[in-house]
Design a protein around this motif. Sequence first.
Motif, PDB file in Angstrom:
ATOM      1  N   LEU A 272       0.839  -1.197   0.000  1.00 30.63           N
ATOM      2  CA  LEU A 272       0.000   0.000   0.000  1.00 30.63           C
ATOM      3  C   LEU A 272       0.880   1.255   0.000  1.00 30.63           C
ATOM      4  O   LEU A 272       0.642   2.208  -0.743  1.00 30.63           O
ATOM      5  CB  LEU A 272      -0.879  -0.032   1.258  1.00 30.63           C
ATOM      6  CG  LEU A 272      -2.219   0.668   1.231  1.00 30.63           C
ATOM      7  CD1 LEU A 272      -3.080   0.156   0.095  1.00 30.63           C
ATOM      8  CD2 LEU A 272      -2.943   0.455   2.564  1.00 30.63           C
ATOM      9  N   ARG A 274       3.929   1.475  -1.025  1.00 27.70           N
ATOM     10  CA  ARG A 274       4.630   1.566  -2.293  1.00 27.70           C
ATOM     11  C   ARG A 274       3.711   2.166  -3.360  1.00 27.70           C
ATOM     12  O   ARG A 274       4.091   3.051  -4.122  1.00 27.70           O
ATOM     13  CB  ARG A 274       5.097   0.172  -2.727  1.00 27.70           C
ATOM     14  CG  ARG A 274       6.026   0.160  -3.915  1.00 27.70           C
ATOM     15  CD  ARG A 274       5.954  -1.142  -4.681  1.00 27.70           C
ATOM     16  NE  ARG A 274       4.604  -1.516  -5.088  1.00 27.70           N
ATOM     17  CZ  ARG A 274       3.884  -0.903  -5.998  1.00 27.70           C
ATOM     18  NH1 ARG A 274       4.357   0.152  -6.618  1.00 27.70           N
ATOM     19  NH2 ARG A 274       2.662  -1.321  -6.286  1.00 27.70           N
ATOM     20  N   ALA A 275       2.470   1.691  -3.417  1.00 28.58           N
ATOM     21  CA  ALA A 275       1.497   2.193  -4.386  1.00 28.58           C
ATOM     22  C   ALA A 275       1.289   3.694  -4.186  1.00 28.58           C
ATOM     23  O   ALA A 275       1.315   4.474  -5.141  1.00 28.58           O
ATOM     24  CB  ALA A 275       0.181   1.445  -4.232  1.00 28.58           C
ATOM     25  N   ARG A 276       1.124   4.058  -2.929  1.00 28.82           N
ATOM     26  CA  ARG A 276       0.896   5.456  -2.589  1.00 28.82           C
ATOM     27  C   ARG A 276       2.071   6.329  -3.055  1.00 28.82           C
ATOM     28  O   ARG A 276       1.891   7.397  -3.637  1.00 28.82           O
ATOM     29  CB  ARG A 276       0.729   5.563  -1.076  1.00 28.82           C
ATOM     30  CG  ARG A 276       0.349   6.919  -0.592  1.00 28.82           C
ATOM     31  CD  ARG A 276       0.341   6.939   0.943  1.00 28.82           C
ATOM     32  NE  ARG A 276       0.047   8.268   1.401  1.00 28.82           N
ATOM     33  CZ  ARG A 276      -1.156   8.711   1.706  1.00 28.82           C
ATOM     34  NH1 ARG A 276      -2.181   7.909   1.651  1.00 28.82           N
ATOM     35  NH2 ARG A 276      -1.345   9.959   2.069  1.00 28.82           N
ATOM     36  N   GLN A 278       4.217   5.678  -5.417  1.00 28.86           N
ATOM     37  CA  GLN A 278       4.309   5.780  -6.878  1.00 28.86           C
ATOM     38  C   GLN A 278       3.236   6.709  -7.449  1.00 28.86           C
ATOM     39  O   GLN A 278       3.513   7.528  -8.319  1.00 28.86           O
ATOM     40  CB  GLN A 278       4.230   4.403  -7.553  1.00 28.86           C
ATOM     41  CG  GLN A 278       4.689   4.492  -9.011  1.00 28.86           C
ATOM     42  CD  GLN A 278       4.591   3.178  -9.781  1.00 28.86           C
ATOM     43  OE1 GLN A 278       4.101   2.181  -9.271  1.00 28.86           O
ATOM     44  NE2 GLN A 278       5.053   3.205 -11.020  1.00 28.86           N
ATOM     45  N   ILE A 279       2.019   6.604  -6.930  1.00 25.54           N
ATOM     46  CA  ILE A 279       0.951   7.511  -7.399  1.00 25.54           C
ATOM     47  C   ILE A 279       1.372   8.953  -7.159  1.00 25.54           C
ATOM     48  O   ILE A 279       1.264   9.809  -8.036  1.00 25.54           O
ATOM     49  CB  ILE A 279      -0.377   7.230  -6.657  1.00 25.54           C
ATOM     50  CG1 ILE A 279      -0.890   5.825  -6.980  1.00 25.54           C
ATOM     51  CG2 ILE A 279      -1.430   8.278  -7.023  1.00 25.54           C
ATOM     52  CD1 ILE A 279      -2.079   5.396  -6.115  1.00 25.54           C
TER      53      ILE A 279
END
Lengths: 325, 325
Positions: A272, A274-276, A278-279
Amino acid sequence: MTTDTADAPHASLSGRLAELEAHLLGGDRRALARVLSWVESGDQRGREMLRALYPRSGRARTIGLTGSPGAGKSTVTNELAKSFRARGQTVGIVAIDPSSPYTMGAILGDRVRMTELYSDQGVFIRSLASRGALGGLSAATQDVVHVLDAYGKDVILIETVGAGQDEVDIAGAAQTTILVNTPNMGDEVQTLKAGIMEIADVLAVNKSDLPGADRMVSALKALLSLNPDRGWDPPVVRIVGTRGEGIDTLTEACDSHFEELRSSGRLEAAELARARQQITSLARANVLNRLHTESGEQRLDDLSAAVAGRLADPHSAAKAWLAEL
Amino acid sequence: MTTDTADAPHASLSGRLAELEAHLLGGDRRALARVLSWVESGDQRGREMLRALYPRSGRARTIGLTGSPGAGKSTVTNELAKSFRARGQTVGIVAIDPSSPYTMGAILGDRVRMTELYSDQGVFIRSLASRGALGGLSAATQDVVHVLDAYGKDVILIETVGAGQDEVDIAGAAQTTILVNTPNMGDEVQTLKAGIMEIADVLAVNKSDLPGADRMVSALKALLSLNPDRGWDPPVVRIVGTRGEGIDTLTEACDSHFEELRSSGRLEAAELARARQQITSLARANVLNRLHTESGEQRLDDLSAAVAGRLADPHSAAKAWLAEL
């Protein structure tokens, strides 16, 4: 290749791209290489391929390796790759280092070891030196990892030189991060300085046949004891990368860490985060791209002249520039 | 202070602020200190004061000092300030260094020298350690310089530790940048490493009574000769800051550089570049502030979960997040 398949299986991809995707998912290394090039350069086709491939990612284990230049990261990466291959797992290697032997040639010993990997169809090696990608090196690296993941690699090793914050962030974004040290005082100091200990899940003392290895191991353990409450006790593993010594222990340490991540539920939290991350970096880059268009630059020139001429203050000018968006 | 002057001279400022501006322009140091605090902390009143004061800025000369920790920058800054004061010019000092003697106390010798400056009404010293300001440290520093400039200081000295890129950028944004070196090999290497030579207009070799000074001067000259086509030949000045030796020569070197800037027309180009840089960093910070509101963070949480769950790819999620703006 043939073309024009309006009724391709993936509605979101045009004929050629759908075909390329099918090739890639079928294990075609050239198709993979082409898609990675697009992804790295920020090509629109890369964006489309990524959108199609992304749902198939999320199965690979990711391991980041970082450390000072000269710590022997490439050697350790190679040996780890062989260790995973010996278990029958496929491996992707992403090397982010302009001076990496993957790009720049290597000393003879390294070259021999690497040739083994290059000729192994179960290994795919990609060197990423470009910093021009949208969202920066970190976002580009993650996109490359996503594609290798969707391609079917079981383990993805991400090697970065631990010099800049970017590189440290990239290694830290992997599920497991190995900090590669060597027995000498300079590195010890550097380790402390960069605050890099906090992102290390496993510590390798490479070249541990050299004098000073014991001292380095003690120093690292002492440093780790300063930060005891992270829910995981990072092991310190002595290795001699050039002879493959200790590599299996290192692989097992990575396994233990991964199991701990999974069983504790921290794997999902990390994904989560990591996703955050990158976004966020892609969004920031997107905004900058929109501000720095030709007309945006022209407007900025005019506003800079106004500020330099004391006709407008910088804050008002910044506001006016943003109104362009 | 009295209050409530709806018919204040400056229509853009409310009564209290107009009064504060009048005090500041009249030379009131307490009014200046209050405005600087607002400016540093990103307070809306600081923004308003800056808008009112900015048209009055642009008259001060700005000199940046950077160099490794321990190079004696604070001492050189003090001595330069005294040198300008001896000519009858007023001086502002902006020290950006959390370990600066201005904030942290100093060894006895330094304290004595600095007390002289502190008691001189022609000198105003401000230490800036906050990194929380909108647009980052660089933009905040420039705002502080603008206010000191509008306040009427003739010369503004900006001292930064040459460790981070931010700090180097800040010193480089001044009209004249002095790189302070000392005679020892470590600094020599660091000088090379940071690529800091390119922003230096004047090189000072401080502590030049120590062994190795000749070698340092030669090394610097050799380095400068690698980059001959910059339209200005940076002088290398030997000084002993603690005894004030060579300081007048250093001041004259700064004068020569300023005259060259002015006569060549590069002064305006530099001012334009500085304005452009500040507008850009303020605009970026503004966008980030708008993205990271409470609702923006909530949306980012949802999108991160979608990306982590492979329901959306990171690029599409970034696009969706930006649609909030």
